[in-house]
Structures are given as C-alpha cells and as structure tokens.
Scaffold this active site. Structure first.
Site, PDB file in Angstrom:
ATOM      1  N   SER A  74     -24.680   9.983 -22.555  1.00 37.22           N
ATOM      2  CA  SER A  74     -25.251  10.679 -23.700  1.00 37.22           C
ATOM      3  C   SER A  74     -26.748  10.405 -23.823  1.00 37.22           C
ATOM      4  O   SER A  74     -27.493  11.245 -24.311  1.00 37.22           O
ATOM      5  CB  SER A  74     -24.527  10.281 -24.982  1.00 37.22           C
ATOM      6  OG  SER A  74     -24.554   8.895 -25.155  1.00 37.22           O
ATOM      7  N   ASN A  75     -27.215   9.236 -23.361  1.00 38.29           N
ATOM      8  CA  ASN A  75     -28.645   8.955 -23.411  1.00 38.29           C
ATOM      9  C   ASN A  75     -29.444   9.829 -22.451  1.00 38.29           C
ATOM     10  O   ASN A  75     -30.650   9.934 -22.571  1.00 38.29           O
ATOM     11  CB  ASN A  75     -28.913   7.483 -23.105  1.00 38.29           C
ATOM     12  CG  ASN A  75     -28.436   6.602 -24.244  1.00 38.29           C
ATOM     13  OD1 ASN A  75     -29.021   6.607 -25.307  1.00 38.29           O
ATOM     14  ND2 ASN A  75     -27.338   5.893 -24.031  1.00 38.29           N
ATOM     15  N   LYS A 177     -16.043  -0.136 -19.755  1.00 48.18           N
ATOM     16  CA  LYS A 177     -17.221  -0.201 -20.621  1.00 48.18           C
ATOM     17  C   LYS A 177     -16.736   0.031 -22.048  1.00 48.18           C
ATOM     18  O   LYS A 177     -16.171   1.088 -22.347  1.00 48.18           O
ATOM     19  CB  LYS A 177     -18.228   0.877 -20.230  1.00 48.18           C
ATOM     20  CG  LYS A 177     -19.379   1.013 -21.212  1.00 48.18           C
ATOM     21  CD  LYS A 177     -20.276   2.216 -20.895  1.00 48.18           C
ATOM     22  CE  LYS A 177     -21.288   2.468 -22.003  1.00 48.18           C
ATOM     23  NZ  LYS A 177     -22.010   3.749 -21.816  1.00 48.18           N
ATOM     24  N   SER A 179     -17.821   0.407 -25.856  1.00 45.96           N
ATOM     25  CA  SER A 179     -18.962   0.629 -26.750  1.00 45.96           C
ATOM     26  C   SER A 179     -18.605   0.473 -28.215  1.00 45.96           C
ATOM     27  O   SER A 179     -19.462   0.634 -29.069  1.00 45.96           O
ATOM     28  CB  SER A 179     -19.536   2.030 -26.527  1.00 45.96           C
ATOM     29  OG  SER A 179     -20.129   2.118 -25.253  1.00 45.96           O
ATOM     30  N   GLY A 203     -20.972  -2.187 -24.167  1.00 41.45           N
ATOM     31  CA  GLY A 203     -21.610  -0.881 -24.201  1.00 41.45           C
ATOM     32  C   GLY A 203     -22.913  -0.849 -24.972  1.00 41.45           C
ATOM     33  O   GLY A 203     -23.443   0.228 -25.241  1.00 41.45           O
ATOM     34  N   VAL A 220     -23.788  -2.050 -20.253  1.00 41.90           N
ATOM     35  CA  VAL A 220     -24.491  -0.772 -20.088  1.00 41.90           C
ATOM     36  C   VAL A 220     -25.257  -0.581 -21.380  1.00 41.90           C
ATOM     37  O   VAL A 220     -24.661  -0.337 -22.437  1.00 41.90           O
ATOM     38  CB  VAL A 220     -23.509   0.387 -19.849  1.00 41.90           C
ATOM     39  CG1 VAL A 220     -24.264   1.702 -19.735  1.00 41.90           C
ATOM     40  CG2 VAL A 220     -22.660   0.127 -18.612  1.00 41.90           C
TER      41      VAL A 220
END
Lengths: 308, 308, 308, 308
Positions: A74-75, A177, A179, A203, A220
């Site tokens: 999404s980044n 991962k 988040s 995350g 991440v």
C-alpha cells in the site's frame, strides 16, 4: 484464481528455483530475518511513474543493511497503479536489487499477469477453514516461498491464530508479516509456531522492539523508507540483546513512524523521504497533498525526536 | 487513474450517447427509479464461468418488471473474475438486455480495459474533499451517467453526507445507491438533494419499504435474483401508497434477504436461486459451499415466510 | 441483585397495582403507544439540581399530547446524579404527572434504593441465554410492567432478536425501546412479536416515521424536550396514514434531532430547550458547555429547518 | 459529583496521609512498581458474599511478593455488588493487608459512600479537555494519590495520549494502568512522561513482558489471582534484564491469561482459582457458569502450558 493481496511471495533476484531446490534438499527454510522497506513509487508532477527517481532511490537503499525490499504494497500506491505499471516497477526493482537481497512482492513478481484480489472481500465468509484452504492452494502452486500477511486495519480481517498455526506447517510458507500490532498475539504466534521454524515479521517500526522482545525476527517498516539505517540499527540492538539502547532508539522512532503511516499516510511518507535525501514527490489522485498544518506537524514529529 | 468501484456507470443496451443528447437537450436526468438485481455469475462444477446458464437466467429476468440489471457487483463474485471474464460477462448481459432496461456496471461497461480500484483503500485519507475531487473527475470524463455507491460494510467508508450533497449538483451524477441501511441518513439525503432531482436507491430489500417511505425511488437488491417479482411488487405497493399491504410483504422478505446477504452470503444466494428456477451453482474458491446446518437454516428462512 | 439500566419500569401516577390487577383480569397489556420525552434535569449555575425549574418544565410538558415521560435516562444526566437526587427527581415528576400519563423510569420509581448497574458490563459473557435469564428474573419480581431497552451506542450490546422474541412472551414485559435505529431489525421485531401484542418504541425522532411505517407504535425522543408538539404531530400523521405530510415533517426534524443527540449531546439539548421556552441551563461536570462554533452550528440546524 | 471508575485511588493500610506528608516533603512520588491482582469476590452458592473465603484468599495472597492488591475492579464483580457490600469488602481487604502493601480501589476506599460513575458515559463529549478538567478536579480533592485507568474494551474510550501527558504533571497523579494493550502507545506514554516520574502499569499479564521491555514498571493482572508467584517471577526477570528467561515464561502465561479474561471472563477466573488452591466459587447473576465445553477448553489452556 488466487487472491494474493494477503500474501507476499518471495523472489531472489536470480535463481529462485535454484534456491528452492537447494533449500529443500537441505531441509531448511529461507531465512527472512531482517528489515524491509515497503518502497514508495515516485511520480512526476503529472502523476506518471517516475522510473528514473525510483532507480535513484533503489541505488541508495542498496547501500543500507536491509534484508530486502517489499514492492506493490500500500505504501507503493499499488492500488492506483495500472497492471502494466506494476510489472514495470517490479522489473526495475529486480534489476537494481543486489544479489544477496530478497524481493517480496504483493503478487507474483515476474510471472503472473492476472490481477488477483485479496480473499478478504467476502470477509464474512472467510473463516479459518476457508482461509487455510485458500492459502494452501496458493502455497502449493507457488514456485517461491510464501509469507502470510495479516493487516486487519486494511482488510477488516485478522488472519486467525489457529489458521496461522496450521499454515506454518506448510513447507512453502515460511513466515508471517503481522501489521495488527497486538503484541500478545505476536508472542503467542511465535510460541505456537517455533517448532516449525516459522518466522514472524513486525509490520511496523512502532512496535518493532517489542516484537523482537517476544521473538519476532524482523520487520517490514514504512519508516525504513525514510530512516532506513536507524530502523536497521534498532533491529541490530535487539538481536544483540542491548535492550536499554534499543528502548531509547525505539522511543524516538514511534512518533515519526505513526506520522508517516496511520496519521498522515503516504503523502507524509513521501514528504519525509524528501527531507532525508530520497525522491518522494506527489501522490496519485485521489490522495491529496498534505495541508500546511499537517506538514508542519509532520516536521515536528521528526524534529522533536532529534531527526531534523 | 480513476478508482471506480464506488461508482456505478449506467449504460443502456444501445444508444447511450443518443439518450444522453436527448436528455441533455431536454434538461432532464435519466430516470433510474425501480428495482435492479445485482446479478450472480453461474459457474460450472470446475469453477469456470457458465455463460449458457448466465444466458438462461438473463432470459428469465427479462420477463420481470425490473428497471434494469447491475453487473460486476460483489454478488457477481466480481473480485474473483479475471479481467477477460468480466468483459465477457458484461457483453453477454448487454446482448440479453431488453431495449428499455438499464445496465449498471461496477466499472465502465464496454469501453474501459483498466481495472481500477475503489478509493477506499487509503480510507484514512479519504475525507470529503478528496472524495469530491475524485468523483467529480470521474463524472466529468464519463460518457454515461454516474450513480454514487456507498457501502460501508465492504469499504469501511461511508460516503459523507456533505460530499453527496455537493456531488448531487453535478449534471452527470444522477443518484446514489446506499447500502448502509441507516434510514435517518437516507431520509436526510433525500431531503437535501431533491432540489437537484437526485435519486436515491436502497441497497437492500431489507429496508426497501422504509427507504421508499422516506423518499427513495428504488433499490438494488440481491434478493431480486431469487424473488424478483415479489421485490418489484413491494416497490409498486410503496409507489402506490398502499402501505399496509407493503408492510405485510416487507415483513416476509426480511429474513430471506438477510439470509442471502449478510448472514450466509453468495453461496446462499446461489442456493436459493436454484430453489426458484434460476441457475446458481457453486461459488469460486475461496468461497466455500454452505454447511448442511446452514443450508437447513437457509431453507427455514424461506419456508417460514411462506416462500417454499 | 438486578441490573436495571437496560430496563424501563412503568409507573402510573397512582394505582399501578390496581391497574395491574385489572389488566391481568382483562388479559390485556398496558397500552404504551405514543411519544415520551426523556426529560432533562435543570441545574443551577453551581451545578445543583434546580427543582423549581424542573417543575416549570413539567408544567409545560403537561399541556402536550405526550403518552408519558421518561426519567433517569442519559438525557437526564442520571449517571451524574446522586442516589438522593434521583429519588427526589422522580418524586417531583410523579407529583407533576397528570393522571392519564405514564412514567417510565430507568430504575424502579419510588421504591428502590439500590443502584444496580446494567448487565452490559460483562458484555462478552452476555449471550442471549444470560440476558433472557436476567430479564425474566426482573420481570417476574417487578410489580410494574417492564419495557426492554436496547441502546447499543451506549452499552456496546444489541439485545439479540431471539432474546427479544422469547422475552415478548412474558406477561409482564410489554414492549421494547430500540435506540439502535436499524430499521430492518425493527421491522423484524414487530413481525416476530405481534402475536404477543408486544409494542416497539423508536428510541429517536430521527427514524420515527420509518419506525411507524414498519409497525412501531411510538417513540422515546430526546427532541420531544424541545419540539414536543411537533414530534407528537409526526406520530399522529403516521397513525392516520397521512404519509406524505409525515415525510415532510420528518425531514425537518432530522437535523435538529441529530444535533441535540449524537452530534452535540446533552449540552445542546439544554441549549435548544432555552430557545423554545423551557429551562435547560448548564450541565454537570465533566460535561462541558458548547463551544461558540458548536452553538452557532446548533442554531443553524434549527433555523435552516424553519424552527427558529 | 466525581466519576471515579476511571480512577484508582491508592490507600496504604495505615497512615496514607502520613505517607503523603513524608513523600511530599521529600518531593518524591509513591512508588507503585510491581504486581497487583485485581481480586475476585467469592460468593456462596446462594450468591451472597462469602467473607470467610475472601479472608482465606487474602491470607494466601499475603505470602506472595505482590506490591499490593486492587479491589472493586471488574474481576471483583463490583458492578453487581451493593454499596454496603463494597464497603465491607474493602474493609476486609484493608484488615488483611500487610503494612508494606498498597491497596488500590476503584472508588475511594474507606471514606466515600456515593457511587460515582465513570465519565465515559457521555463518551461522545469526552474530549481531552473535558477529561483533563475532570481528572484534575478529582486529583485536587483526593487525599490519596491517583492512578489513571484506561480500559477501552469496557469504556469505549481510550484516555488520549495528550491528556495523559498533561495529567502526568499533576503532583497527585502518580501513574496509569493501561489495559488497552497497544504496545506502541505504552512505549510512547513512557517516553513522554518519564521526566515527570510517572509510572505505567500493564493492565494484563498477556503483554506484561513487552510492557516492561518498553519501560512499564508493573502490572495489574487478573491472572495473578491464579498464578500469582509466576506473574511476580515474570516481572522480576524483566526487572533483572533476564529477557530470554522472561520470554519463555511469558509464552506460557498468554493462553491462561486470555482464557481467564477476554475469552471466558470472571467465571473462568474463579474456576481456575479453585484449581490452584484459592476460593473462587460461583458468580453472581446474570453471569452464568461455564459450559462443560468451555470448562474443558479452560483446563487445556492451563495444562498445555504446563500449569496443570
């Protein structure tokens, strides 16, 4: 037919299948421990992908002790890229990636052309069994190792603990991962999967130290696009058991991290990248630029913690 | 560059532009009042799209007093279709559609090849202004009228009332499908937009009568795939002011509607279609078939209300 | 031992037990249909209860066609009153109440000295069976009829439909006040309980007309503290089947209602009471007065709908 | 007039005011670091408070290295106690408490007879400023030190970070119990308040080690009613920097902790107390006993982690 937004497929720059044969004969799983920035996608003023500036960023990231890079998250404004752009971005990243780094991609890196949505769409029907069935199918058919990805803030769906525990036994699923940031859950997942050599990544840089404290092996972290060396330093302090130093560094990363993620989002991430020598630039519509007030607040979050 | 899952573009089977010229010269908006089933996509046992059975369903729907059809919504398992399949499904629906019916599509019907995600992805940044900017851009560039679509259960984002009021003034935005079911909000939207000749459609048969009572003019109702005539009857009773009869019919539709939507989802919708002479069939993975217990409960929801 | 915040006990000014004997011999339930304001508690500038001004308000309410009054609800700032004040407030209200009006109280009216919390506290453990057990116990032991009360916004707990259906069969449980505003649920509750002569009241003026449309028989409406005649008029139009007039009046009540409830809360309710000839006054801490900007917005919500 | 459920007032068995004078002359804050069980209230089979068994439990707790006890929390079924019972329970606890232990009470210990609700009731109006005003008033008037208490799962209201930072400067506010479990927030609170010598306690044994890792100094842990020595051991390992041992112990406490709190609640806590030599017993209605299936699951959560 597979929905892979909840998945992260791992590619090494070359010889993914070679690695796979080796690792399987050795009975070992790919080591994914370490820090990964989920990279941003620079745009020109007219909102086209700026591949040159992407290359510039990648060159700089190449000199940092990252374990690898994540693309198409999404980044990276992945939801606003065309399929063609996605393919091209991944291609550029693969070319720039040093031999010893890993590439994690939101959906298959070089091979797949279908755009496949995440199974959270019918989240009301996605119980543990449906998710186990689905992820097993993907992992069975994937030529590269798979990392599970639970991001309830985006999907409205927390990958259930029992599903993760069962999926951790799949030879081609190497980690998760997470988040969500629920540290109790992260600790429980580490406890319940460590006999499988399953690896948990945080995350976010906001709870990175706490995640290491309870057994995670990396992260991440969007903030690593901006303060890459510092996030790697924090990981190294944790791995070395220098918890008092780690705590002091962790404190100083919380506000900047929140600012470039939950609080002000990708426009803030790109702005902060500019301050630290990377190319950020504008976001693609409908993401708006920061207001002046938000921009000032963003700066304070970095300066009051000694980064600007 | 546009995210259009929150939008529904309207196409008539032929001559959309012809209509557009006519209506514009007349200074009138397209009349969208009435009932629309968001059609399901039949699959074969091997989970391929079963176009023949789709055609059969469309033929049957052609004899019902629907205002039109909606394609590529969540009830059509659109997220699990490939881009090619989506194009083909729309093509089939357009061929089968009678001249006087409308076709609403989740993303541009014949013209667009890009798959464009909904702007809810960065929902934390999607304030009213961002949404107004975005939707205005889409409506400006669309050759067909636009219907706004607010479905907070799926997107985690309720299109704000102030944004809808402002967007209702755009000549190419003719209405809103509201699936949230907040009847106070629906009444307020009707009150605030009626000077614009803006039309509100209920997004579910569960609150269809109440929506008509406060000024809505139609509905996009999953249940209309199963009990199409009955949903149209309910609309007709409301339009005629026969509220006592409407209430009795509305009661009997609530449980069946909840069962094929929120409660058991698309697998239940397809099962119920089978009972009423349509082709439903299996769902594509990772959607699972109903359990025996759920199937039995589903049947009770229809039989206890006198439909089976 | 009973938690009664989720309950509303009904008292007539006199002879509750006389009524009870009569009604039971007649096999009829108490008729609770109509409009009730949940009355506010005026304070002096020093935040003491202003009993004189309370009496003044009650006198004015006595001339309106309310079915009755509700005391000790959240609009009365009940959580910030001492037990002694609660007793005194109820006493005053009972004295002022005309013979033919009903008094509903959050906890037993004249008799009880224990303060008993709502069973939502352990909401994670409050499944249907626990709630049915609890409410049955209270209804069994209550000398006055009981009205169930579901207000998920405050309690985080929606009284489940199946529990309400079962409880509707208890001879001493005569109805439900539903403040959730889910019109589909309200319609379903009416359908499923009407064989029991069970009565559903809307918990807000915002969805009052829609609730009547699907079978509700009245409302407990904060806005009735301010626009009491108008809320009664709306109810009367609905009861008379004059739906077109009802709709027009309903529209004009939505924004004022939202403003004095969800949007600005009790401080706004009390401010608006001032404008319409009632005594509102300050709120008790920690409730703060409205800011100037909020006050201005509040005025607009009334003036733009033609009330000021 | 004060709502104190969000507060915890500290009493030492004797000489609270003596301490206060001493500490104030010394310019030091009360040291609250360490572990506290929020004690359960045993009932007889007829649901009366069993004071004898309460005394027995207190005697056993007296031999454990707790920093103190918490009374009148949700684990003590405080919402279902009468005011008289609350006073009596606190009296018993004070008598049994060793000289050097602290007593934290949900509302004033020996002195107050008014029951005062938490300011979360009007949570929509409880912004930072309202909460700061309110808590400052309470702390100003309290003769004993105050500990803030944020428990969003119960109150629907997270005490905002900025409010906590400002309140940490009040000389009579010594710390915070945070039950939300957001480890990023806990770290940020420690960072932002440590210049004030403000002390943060974890509200659960599930994230106790992670909280210590980021700078918390203790915990109020329901599980300490059952595995008191083990929770104290975990705290000691963290304080001593023996993180590897701490991690192993933390893992084994997560599932038992979740089982006696969020998952099965107070009935499970009381059942587990029985297994470990304490008096638990039945809960007061409307809390139901555990089902057989839940009871078996509860046992597994303890046995599979080596505690049974």
């Amino acid at each position: 037919m597979f929905a892979t937004r909840s998945f992260t497929l791992l590619c090494r720059r070359s010889a993914a299948s070679a690695w796979r044969n080796n690792s399987q004969s050795a009975g070992e799983r790919l080591d994914i421990s370490g820090i990964y920035p989920p990279i941003a996608t620079p745009f020109t003023q007219s909102e086209d992908v700026d591949y040159q500036r992407l290359d510039d960023n990648l060159k700089k990231y190449g000199s940092l002790p990252f374990r690898g890079l994540v693309v198409q998250g999404s980044n990276g404004e992945y939801p606003h890229l065309t399929p063609q752009e996605r393919v091209e971005v991944v291609k550029r990243v693969k070319q720039a990636l040093p031999e010893d780094k890993l590439l994690m991609a939101g959906s298959g890196c070089e091979c797949k052309s279908l755009l496949l949505v995440t199974p959270c769409f019918y989240r009301g029907r996605m119980d543990s069994q449906a998710l186990i069935n689905h992820y097993t199918k993907v992992a069975d058919s994937s030529s590269v190792p798979v990392v599970l990805y639970s991001v309830p803030a985006n999907t409205g769906l927390d990958l259930p603990v029992d599903a993760i525990i069962q999926l951790s036994q799949h030879p081609n699923i190497v980690g998760l991962k997470d988040s969500g940031g629920d540290i109790t859950r992260i600790a429980l997942l580490v406890q319940k999967t460590r006999s499988q050599d399953f690896q948990v990544l945080a995350g976010s840089a906001g709870f990175l130290m706490a995640a290491f404290a309870v057994g995670a092996v990396g992260g991440v972290c969007a903030l690593a696009n901006v303060l890459g060396q510092q996030v790697c330093d924090l990981a190294q302090l944790c791995v070395s058991g220098r918890w008092d130093e780690a705590r002091e560094l962790q404190y100083r990363l919380i506000e900047p991290n929140t600012a470039v993620t939950r609080q002000y989002g990708v426009p803030a991430l790109k702005q902060a990248m500019q301050w630290f020598g990377y190319h950020g630039g504008v976001c693609r519509s409908p993401l708006k630029p920061l207001s002046k007030a938000d921009l000032e607040q963003l700066r304070v979050k970095f300066s009051s913690n000694g980064w600007l």
